[in-house]
Design an enzyme around this catalytic site. Structure first.
Site, PDB file in Angstrom:
ATOM      1  N   ARG A 522       0.837  -1.210   0.000  1.00  0.00           N
ATOM      2  CA  ARG A 522       0.000   0.000   0.000  1.00  0.00           C
ATOM      3  C   ARG A 522       0.861   1.244   0.000  1.00  0.00           C
ATOM      4  NH1 ARG A 522      -3.810   0.729   4.722  1.00  0.00           N
ATOM      5  NH2 ARG A 522      -1.928   0.132   5.852  1.00  0.00           N
ATOM      6  N   SER A 586       7.548  -4.929   7.258  1.00  0.00           N
ATOM      7  CA  SER A 586       7.175  -5.860   8.335  1.00  0.00           C
ATOM      8  C   SER A 586       7.963  -7.162   8.292  1.00  0.00           C
ATOM      9  CB  SER A 586       5.686  -6.163   8.252  1.00  0.00           C
ATOM     10  OG  SER A 586       4.980  -4.957   8.257  1.00  0.00           O
ATOM     11  N   ASP A 640       5.524  -3.049  11.367  1.00  0.00           N
ATOM     12  CA  ASP A 640       4.062  -2.886  11.507  1.00  0.00           C
ATOM     13  C   ASP A 640       3.609  -2.974  12.967  1.00  0.00           C
ATOM     14  OD1 ASP A 640       4.702  -5.564  11.667  1.00  0.00           O
ATOM     15  OD2 ASP A 640       2.973  -6.290  10.543  1.00  0.00           O
TER      16      ASP A 640
END
Length: 900
Positions: A522, A586, A640
């Site tokens: 994203r 992450s 994350d």
């Protein structure tokens, strides 16, 4: 004339549909906890939860009490792939003094007959399971226990009503045990109707309804457990013995009962009871015919008005007479012969009229029976949510078997009333005897299966003592990761993130965030406003990462990322602005500062080459340079988990722990600088990314790893790595379930022992299916649909086992995760030096958010293992996007403060 006279006995389809609707309403009443006490149709749970599946085998005994004779049976069931069985029986009379005497005499008589049977069959020295067919209404609380509600069918034994008939039989058998060396284990109490369904179910696995139409009448069928209020639990199905003979005892059928029905009822042993049975069963139809003929004769419509003794004698016309008179092929000869025997000397017109009366009476019986059966079939179809249903009705009883027209009429009317059901009627062979043995055989099979399933799943049930050990081991590993001399060899890496503060509300500006951590990537634009109108606005776009890029070269991966950023900047019209950027990455990274992160190793299915050991920020900057279209200020590389903590910290300053329970599993928390030996300085705090997924890679939790965990690990992309994550994270739970299902199938406990092609495919069982299957709102029907989508053709029993396996695996994951988190909160409490800690944990991840029970079990476990900590769990809103922007904003704020 007869038609006019018996007009009320001729029932149109509209009337029958109305009876069907009334019976459906009675069924619902009987199933409801609050309405059952006043229901006439008692809908008794039989505790028979499973139909034969063809794998039953062994020798079984059965005794059958309830008809005109008492029967003892030996049933051999062969596991030869042909579903064959052998039945040997012996019949004993039921003397009047026994069936209308006292309870002790009755059960002694049953035990004596059984002993005689065992002697003749040379079975005395064997220990055999026994099924007891007891064809009277009983309230059961388990399969081998039943309290008699009321006698029916001419039985009137004193002292048995409201007592458990199985314990009475056991007592009687116990008396014989020592003196005659017999050892019989009563495993199941069965109603003859249930026995009929089970016998037919052995031959046809579609059979889920049993019907008796003989001296008595009754029906049973397989009902969804979720509808049976009288029994705990809503998993699976259970056979319900409707005891439909009492339908109408509350007046529900008064508009259909004729003067003859009323007269017959008044003269019976139980006036006002079993009114539906009195309109249907063979025990009463002959008497009904006698009462009609008597009245017609008195009115001069038959036999020249001459009333013979036979017409005045109760019980003189029996069902066998009615059946014989309805044999149309024989013309009127049978009718004439029977009437003459009864001293009635009929004319030909009399014979025609009497035959017609018999037809109307037996036709009404078949019609009423069809209407109630149609109600059951409709309920079954609706339970299964099918537009059209194929099913089999197992059927027994003298009226159905011996009456020349009855079966044909019944079939025809049922098919007319329920055109959406394709019904096969299967005649039962010794339903009450073989059926009891089948119920016993199924109970025997299920008990053996249960033991094996329990043994398979036992290693997943972690007692509190073991969880405390896991908590203590996690605590020790956290300490190793923080100490300079042990950090290099620690499995829990305790990586410093260089995030030294949480949001204070003064952050503001426009920030870009990138989020790479799964199969999607994203790009976000985040606008943060401070002051009274504090808010965070976000705009984002999601891009897929194809497998060939996830597992290609590092350069291809980062070029793809930059391509996605370019598309987004274009889309948002901000290509020229040099915005501060937070990069949520992450994967385990070793950071030397907030904007430097060296990849320790890929997880979650990524395998891009030339990345491990490299600084991911540099790789991103080089890819931006290669594209030479725009420039960005990369301020922070973010995990994350840290983003999750920061997002919740923006809402709640007490949030100092971040937890991810999704595809992966990880925790971060604010640690005192003085405890972080691998970073200079002792003042303040820094967020530590524990990377706890690798906990156990040194073998410290091998004692709780099962063979299934080992299989999943060996088949993964990184064998021997991330062992704790492989037991707790969404990416692996479905695969653990698949391995267990394969094992249970190999043991013959699932899917009829057949491992389908789809079950062999790694990764077929996604974790989202666990969440769906374990949802309380999902009926087993929907579980079966999910399994069908996966190419697994499951029975109801299979679905229950699959649901149980999913539950055990996800519960263990939540409890292990809870044990790890308890170690963290206890450490925080000790850091602060307080007796009682109040702290908030920011949580994200699909497993926590979407699984129906994971979050509750996790919270309960933390409470049990860290009782001095009051932990609030706060759901994070977009930790990896919003969180990255907040970290960037905090870093900018702290940087500006530092410069000033």
């Amino acid at each position: 004339q007869v038609d006019r006279y018996l007009y009320h006995m001729r029932l149109s389809d509209d009337v029958l549909l109305d009876v069907m609707a009334r019976f459906q309403a009675e069924m619902v009443k009987g199933l409801g906890r609050d309405t059952n006490p006043t229901a006439t149709v008692k809908m008794l749970p039989s505790f028979v939860r499973s139909l034969p599946d063809g794998s039953e085998k062994g020798d079984f005994l059965a005794v059958d009490l309830g008809g005109s004779q008492f029967r003892a049976h030996q049933v051999k069931v062969f596991d030869d792939g042909k579903q064959s069985s052998q039945l040997e029986s012996k019949f004993y009379p039921t003397p009047k003094e026994v069936i209308q005497g006292n309870g002790a005499e009755l059960f002694d008589y049953v035990a004596d007959c059984l002993l005689d049977f065992m002697e003749t069959k040379n079975l005395k020295h064997k220990k055999l399971p026994l099924g007891f067919t007891f064809s009277f209404p009983c309230k059961q609380t388990k399969l081998e226990e039943g309290v008699l509600l009321a006698w029916t069918k001419h039985f009137k034994v004193r002292g048995v009503q409201d007592t458990d008939v199985v314990s009475s039989l056991r007592k009687a058998l116990q008396k014989h045990k020592a003196s005659f060396d017999i050892d019989v284990d009563v495993l199941a109490l069965v109603n003859d109707t249930v026995g009929t369904m089970m016998t037919c179910g052995y031959d046809d696995q579609r059979c889920e309804v049993g019907l008796i139409i003989g001296t008595g009448t009754n029906a049973c069928y397989m009902e969804e457990m979720r509808h049976i209020d009288l029994v705990e639990g809503d998993e699976g199905r259970m056979c319900i013995n409707t005891e439909w003979g009492a339908f109408g005892d509350d007046g529900a059928l008064d508009d259909l009962r004729t003067e003859f029905d009323r007269e017959l009822d008044l003269g019976s042993l139980n006036p006002g009871k079993q009114l539906f049975e009195k309109m249907i069963s063979s025990l009463y139809l002959g008497e009904l015919v006698r009462l009609i003929l008597l009245k017609m004769t008195k009115e001069g419509l038959l036999f020249n008005g001459k009333v013979s003794t036979a017409l005045l004698t109760k019980g003189k016309i029996e069902m066998k007479h009615v059946s014989a008179m309805e044999k149309y092929k024989e013309g009127l000869s049978n009718t004439k012969e029977i009437l003459t025997e009864l001293n009635l000397f009929p004319s030909e017109e009399d014979c025609v009229a009497v035959q017609h009366v018999c037809t109307i009476v037996s036709f009404r019986s078949a019609n009423l029976c069809a209407a109630a059966l149609a109600a059951i079939l409709t309920r079954l179809r609706e339970n299964k949510k099918l537009l059209r249903m194929r099913t089999t009705v197992g059927i027994d009883g003298g009226l159905y078997k011996t009456h020349p027209q009855y079966a044909k009429r019944l079939h025809k009317v049922v098919r007319r009333l329920v055109p959406t059901c394709d019904v096969r009627f299967l005649l039962s062979v010794s339903g009450s005897g073989k059926g009891a043995a089948m119920v016993t055989a199924v109970a025997h099979r299920l008990a053996a299966q249960r033991q094996r399933i329990d043994a398979t799943l036992a290693p997943f049930l972690l007692p509190l003592g073991i969880l405390r050990e896991v908590k203590d081991k996690m605590r020790a590993e956290l300490e190793y990761g923080l100490k300079r001399e042990t950090q290099a060899n620690a499995t829990v890496k305790m990586l410093p993130t260089y995030v030294c503060g949480t949001p204070d509300g003064t952050e503001k500006g426009k920030f870009l965030a990138l989020d790479l951590g799964g199969t999607n990537f994203r790009v976000l634009l985040v606008k943060i406003k401070s002051g009274r109108r504090r808010s965070v606005q976000m705009y984002n776009k999601i891009f897929a990462i194809p497998l060939e890029i996830m597992q290609g070269t590092g350069e291809e991966l980062f070029d793809h990322i930059v391509q996605c950023i370019a598309d987004f900047l274009e889309y948002m019209g901000i290509k020229g602005a040099r915005l501060p950027l937070g990069f949520t990455f992450s994967f385990p990274c070793r950071q030397a500062s907030i904007d430097k992160g060296t990849l320790v190793g890929w997880t979650k299915g990524f395998k891009a080459t030339d990345c491990e050991g490299e600084d991911v920020v540099d790789m991103l900057r080089e890819a931006i340079k290669r594209r030479n279209e725009f420039d960005l200020d990369i301020v922070a590389v973010v995990n994350d988990t840290v983003g999750t903590m920061m997002t919740c910290g923006y809402e709640d300053p007490n949030c100092e722990i971040g937890l991810i329970a999704g595809t992966g599993s990880n925790v971060c928390y604010m640690e005192d600088m003085k405890n972080i030996e691998i970073v200079e300085g002792n003042e303040g705090k820094m967020c530590i990314n524990t990377e706890w997924g690798a906990f156990g890679d040194n073998g410290c939790i091998d004692n709780i790893r099962t063979k299934y965990d080992k299989e999943v690990d060996e088949g993964s992309l990184n064998p021997g790595k991330q062992r704790y994550e492989k037991m707790t994270s969404g990416m692996y739970l479905g695969e653990i379930v698949r391995q267990i299902l394969i094992d249970l199938t190999k043991q013959g406990l699932l899917f009829r022992g057949h491992i389908s092609e789809s079950l062999r495919k790694r990764g077929i069982f996604e974790t989202k299916f666990l969440s769906q299957i374990e949802s309380d709102r999902l009926a087993l029907l929907q579980v079966r649909r999910i399994l069908q989508q996966l190419g697994l053709d499951s029975t109801c029993d299979d679905s229950i086992i699959v649901k149980e396996v999913c539950g055990v695996v996800s519960r263990r994951a939540a409890r292990l995760c809870g044990a790890g988190l308890a170690a963290i909160v206890e450490k925080k409490r000790e850091n602060r030096g307080v007796e009682r800690l109040q702290i908030t944990v920011g949580v994200d991840g699909t497993l926590y958010k979407l699984h129906p029970h994971f979050s509750r079990v996790l919270r309960e476990t933390v409470k049990e293992l860290a009782p001095q900590c009051d932990v609030t769990f706060m759901l994070s809103e977009d930790g990896s996007g919003k969180g990255a922007a907040l970290i960037t904003a905090v870093a900018k704020r702290l940087h500006n403060v530092g410069q000033k």
